[in-house]
Design a protein around this motif. Structure first.
Motif, PDB file in Angstrom:
ATOM      1  N   VAL A   1       1.403  13.855   0.747  1.00 41.18           N
ATOM      2  CA  VAL A   1       2.318  12.798   0.256  1.00 41.18           C
ATOM      3  C   VAL A   1       2.232  11.779   0.659  1.00 41.18           C
ATOM      4  CG1 VAL A   1       4.825  12.409   0.156  1.00 41.18           C
ATOM      5  CG2 VAL A   1       3.976  14.835   0.002  1.00 41.18           C
ATOM      6  N   LEU A   2       2.108  10.629  -0.268  1.00 45.22           N
ATOM      7  CA  LEU A   2       2.610   9.305   0.245  1.00 45.22           C
ATOM      8  C   LEU A   2       3.463   8.347  -0.352  1.00 45.22           C
ATOM      9  CD1 LEU A   2      -0.862  10.136  -0.932  1.00 45.22           C
ATOM     10  CD2 LEU A   2      -1.106   7.733   0.042  1.00 45.22           C
ATOM     11  N   ARG A   3       3.969   7.455   0.253  1.00 41.94           N
ATOM     12  CA  ARG A   3       5.577   6.750   0.105  1.00 41.94           C
ATOM     13  C   ARG A   3       5.341   5.601  -0.259  1.00 41.94           C
ATOM     14  NH1 ARG A   3      10.122   9.874   0.335  1.00 41.94           N
ATOM     15  NH2 ARG A   3       9.768  12.096   0.819  1.00 41.94           N
ATOM     16  N   GLY A   4       6.430   4.977  -0.909  1.00 41.42           N
ATOM     17  CA  GLY A   4       6.522   3.558  -0.882  1.00 41.42           C
ATOM     18  C   GLY A   4       5.979   2.682  -1.997  1.00 41.42           C
ATOM     19  N   GLY A   5       5.025   2.873  -2.661  1.00 43.49           N
ATOM     20  CA  GLY A   5       4.577   2.131  -3.769  1.00 43.49           C
ATOM     21  C   GLY A   5       3.395   1.246  -3.518  1.00 43.49           C
TER      22      GLY A   5
ATOM     23  N   THR B   1      12.775   7.763  -2.177  1.00 45.12           N
ATOM     24  CA  THR B   1      12.591   9.219  -2.441  1.00 45.12           C
ATOM     25  C   THR B   1      11.405   9.481  -3.032  1.00 45.12           C
ATOM     26  OG1 THR B   1      14.068   9.292  -4.362  1.00 45.12           O
ATOM     27  CG2 THR B   1      15.049   9.682  -2.291  1.00 45.12           C
ATOM     28  N   TYR B   2      10.511   8.557  -3.937  1.00 49.18           N
ATOM     29  CA  TYR B   2       9.491   8.820  -4.582  1.00 49.18           C
ATOM     30  C   TYR B   2       8.374   9.284  -3.906  1.00 49.18           C
ATOM     31  CZ  TYR B   2       6.371   7.519  -8.270  1.00 49.18           C
ATOM     32  OH  TYR B   2       5.425   7.723  -9.637  1.00 49.18           O
ATOM     33  N   ARG B   3       7.762  10.452  -4.521  1.00 47.86           N
ATOM     34  CA  ARG B   3       6.609  11.266  -3.611  1.00 47.86           C
ATOM     35  C   ARG B   3       5.486  11.215  -4.395  1.00 47.86           C
ATOM     36  NH1 ARG B   3       8.018  17.096  -3.023  1.00 47.86           N
ATOM     37  NH2 ARG B   3       7.044  16.943  -0.784  1.00 47.86           N
ATOM     38  N   ASN B   4       4.518  10.307  -3.902  1.00 50.84           N
ATOM     39  CA  ASN B   4       3.144  10.174  -4.835  1.00 50.84           C
ATOM     40  C   ASN B   4       2.370  11.419  -3.958  1.00 50.84           C
ATOM     41  OD1 ASN B   4       1.278   9.621  -6.418  1.00 50.84           O
ATOM     42  ND2 ASN B   4       1.183   7.665  -5.856  1.00 50.84           N
ATOM     43  N   PHE B   5       1.357  11.922  -4.589  1.00 49.06           N
ATOM     44  CA  PHE B   5       0.540  12.896  -3.744  1.00 49.06           C
ATOM     45  C   PHE B   5      -0.948  12.663  -4.195  1.00 49.06           C
ATOM     46  CE2 PHE B   5       2.871  14.327  -7.555  1.00 49.06           C
ATOM     47  CZ  PHE B   5       1.727  15.116  -8.365  1.00 49.06           C
TER      48      PHE B   5
ATOM     49  N   GLN C   1      -4.232   2.770  -0.780  1.00 52.31           N
ATOM     50  CA  GLN C   1      -3.653   3.585   0.019  1.00 52.31           C
ATOM     51  C   GLN C   1      -3.676   3.069   1.527  1.00 52.31           C
ATOM     52  OE1 GLN C   1      -4.910   7.815  -2.542  1.00 52.31           O
ATOM     53  NE2 GLN C   1      -5.770   7.169  -0.324  1.00 52.31           N
ATOM     54  N   GLY C   2      -2.630   3.062   2.230  1.00 50.16           N
ATOM     55  CA  GLY C   2      -2.708   2.655   3.679  1.00 50.16           C
ATOM     56  C   GLY C   2      -1.980   3.544   4.605  1.00 50.16           C
TER      57      GLY C   2
ATOM     58  N   VAL D   1       0.953  -1.232  -0.144  1.00 46.16           N
ATOM     59  CA  VAL D   1      -0.068  -0.059   0.067  1.00 46.16           C
ATOM     60  C   VAL D   1       0.896   1.299   0.276  1.00 46.16           C
ATOM     61  CG1 VAL D   1      -1.844  -1.044   1.181  1.00 46.16           C
ATOM     62  CG2 VAL D   1      -0.173   0.018   2.616  1.00 46.16           C
ATOM     63  N   TRP D   2       0.568   2.243  -0.713  1.00 41.30           N
ATOM     64  CA  TRP D   2       0.868   3.433  -0.652  1.00 41.30           C
ATOM     65  C   TRP D   2       0.834   3.751   0.693  1.00 41.30           C
ATOM     66  CZ3 TRP D   2       4.299   5.819  -3.865  1.00 41.30           C
ATOM     67  CH2 TRP D   2       4.102   5.392  -5.136  1.00 41.30           C
ATOM     68  N   GLU D   3       1.773   4.568   1.475  1.00 44.50           N
ATOM     69  CA  GLU D   3       1.648   4.938   2.924  1.00 44.50           C
ATOM     70  C   GLU D   3       1.278   6.359   3.109  1.00 44.50           C
ATOM     71  OE1 GLU D   3       4.371   3.313   5.562  1.00 44.50           O
ATOM     72  OE2 GLU D   3       4.072   1.096   4.632  1.00 44.50           O
ATOM     73  N   HIS D   4       0.210   6.874   3.713  1.00 43.31           N
ATOM     74  CA  HIS D   4      -0.027   8.162   4.081  1.00 43.31           C
ATOM     75  C   HIS D   4       1.021   8.572   4.939  1.00 43.31           C
ATOM     76  CE1 HIS D   4      -4.093   8.561   2.139  1.00 43.31           C
ATOM     77  NE2 HIS D   4      -4.493   7.503   2.684  1.00 43.31           N
TER      78      HIS D   4
END
Length: 428
Positions: free
Chosen positions: A390-394, A406-410, A420-421, A356-359
């Motif tokens: 920002v969410l992190r981790g894929g 370092t990847y920043r999802n949003f 998203q978790g 999960v993308w982490e909040h």
């Protein structure tokens, strides 16, 4: 047009055959993801935030045509002049674009024509790789890398959008019927891993690919903190629900409490209760809820409310990055072919990547020294630095080679159709 990246150029650029292989691999992966679909699926748009599969396939081709073939391949002929606006997503400097909520209105071009468009662009890209001279090869390599990572983003969107589209069908169709069954294991115990804090460096540096919003690398001061060893599970989130989490305004940010009432939230997206049993709609269809797996499809507001209830908080993006940077980048990605968050075992910090993308608690803002690139490609990230988190981790539908520490999802704080978790943090 100026390029989006600001990372220094690699000392030695890859040869054309290397870039061509990468291009063929990524482009082929998009079409592989679409093989389980039938023709009627390709035009579905069941929500304004989710696009039809054929739009994704065409848009990523538009990107290569617009930013590589037209400027760099002499004599290139566009496939269809109307596609310049039909499949432009949001690039104001390129020209008009078809409204996002109306992408599902495009019964034409047909699926067959979209695949013909992809083939036309692929032929042009092969010619570009073969003919590019030394003067333009650095720009071709750089933009091709952007385009391939952009297509990988849309591969993830393909799957999350298909899940959204299928979820509102009363037949509850499965995207794939051969996906792994729900696990029956137990969640590993929650543990806390301390970090002493202090002055740290964050952000991308080096010659490997990164988006412009991942830099410049800069200093950040962190207070001492502790990070949970794993994400919050479905079982733990169910406890929050049963304790009245969606009914207690003291737990929620003001905008979150408004969203609960405005959007009718009582559980994570895709949870359903059938005859007293919680089920979850997945890409494999409707399945029993896996209590040991990370909770997914929750908004930033829901993650923050849970953290308040648990007497903890969400980590900042820099706390998350510092912890993740010391780890091997491995996890449950789309390459694992599970397409659903999984329960796990292991010691130390686990599931920092994949599942999960982490909040995080961090707003999506520019780093110190960031400057948005000039030209249309500068619109890729910078103009969205307002009102998002920002969410992190894929996630379990991210390609493994697309993700970095370092990847920043949003996303906007109310959105939750993505995988998203979150994991918890505490001050020390």
């Amino acid at each position: 047009m100026n390029d989006i990246l600001r990372a220094p150029a690699a000392p030695q650029l890859p040869a054309p055959d290397v870039i061509a292989r990468d291009y063929a691999r990524v482009r082929g992966a998009s079409e592989t993801l679409c093989r389980p679909l039938i023709t009627e699926d390709f035009g579905l748009q069941t929500a304004e935030f989710a696009s039809p599969p054929k739009w994704h396939l065409a848009h990523v081709s538009w990107f290569f045509e617009t930013f590589l073939l037209e400027p760099f391949l002499p004599g290139y002929t566009v496939f269809h002049p109307a596609f310049k606006s039909l499949f432009n997503s949001y690039y104001e400097q390129v020209g008009h674009y078809h409204p996002r909520p109306d992408r599902g209105f495009l019964s034409r071009p047909s699926v067959e024509e979209v695949y013909a468009y992809r083939a036309h662009v692929d032929e042009g890209m092969r010619a570009l790789f073969a003919r590019s001279g030394e003067d333009c090869w650095p720009a071709v390599v750089q933009r091709t890398r952007i385009g391939l990572n952009h297509e990988q983003q849309h591969q993830e969107l393909l799957l999350t959008d298909i899940k959204q589209h299928f979820s509102v069908n009363p037949l509850r169709p499965a995207y794939r019927t051969d996906l792994a069954p729900v696990s029956t294991g137990q969640a590993i115990p929650l543990q806390w891993f301390p970090h002493e804090g202090g002055l740290v460096r964050a952000g991308h540096e080096g010659n490997s690919f990164a988006y412009d919003n991942e830099g410049p690398r800069h200093q950040v001061f962190l207070n001492a903190f502790a990070l949970a060893n794993r994400p919050v599970t479905n079982g733990e989130y169910l406890e929050f629900m049963e304790a009245g989490g969606y009914k207690e305004p003291a737990l929620w940010l003001s905008d979150g409490w408004s969203a609960v009432h405005r959007l009718g939230w009582t559980s994570p997206r895709y949870w359903e209760r059938h005859e007293g049993t919680w089920m979850e709609f997945t890409l494999g269809g409707l399945r029993p809820l896996d209590l040991a797996a990370p909770v997914s499809h929750v908004s930033h507001f829901e993650a923050d409310a849970f953290a308040t209830w648990a007497e903890a908080r969400l980590p900042t993006e820099f706390e998350w990055e510092v912890a993740a940077s010391a780890l091997v980048l491995e996890g449950n990605f789309v390459d694992s072919d599970r397409l659903q968050p999984q329960a796990t075992s292991g010691e130390g910090l686990v599931q920092m990547f994949g599942d999960v993308w982490e909040h995080t608690a961090s707003a999506y803002l520019a780093y110190p020294g960031y400057r948005q690139a000039a030209g249309a490609l500068g619109e890729y990230n910078g103009k969205f630095m307002s009102g998002q988190m920002v969410l992190r981790g894929g996630s379990c539908v991210s390609p493994a080679d697309h993700i970095r520490a370092t990847y920043r999802n949003f996303f906007y704080p109310h959105e939750r159709w993505q995988f998203q978790g979150f994991r918890l943090a505490r001050d020390l």
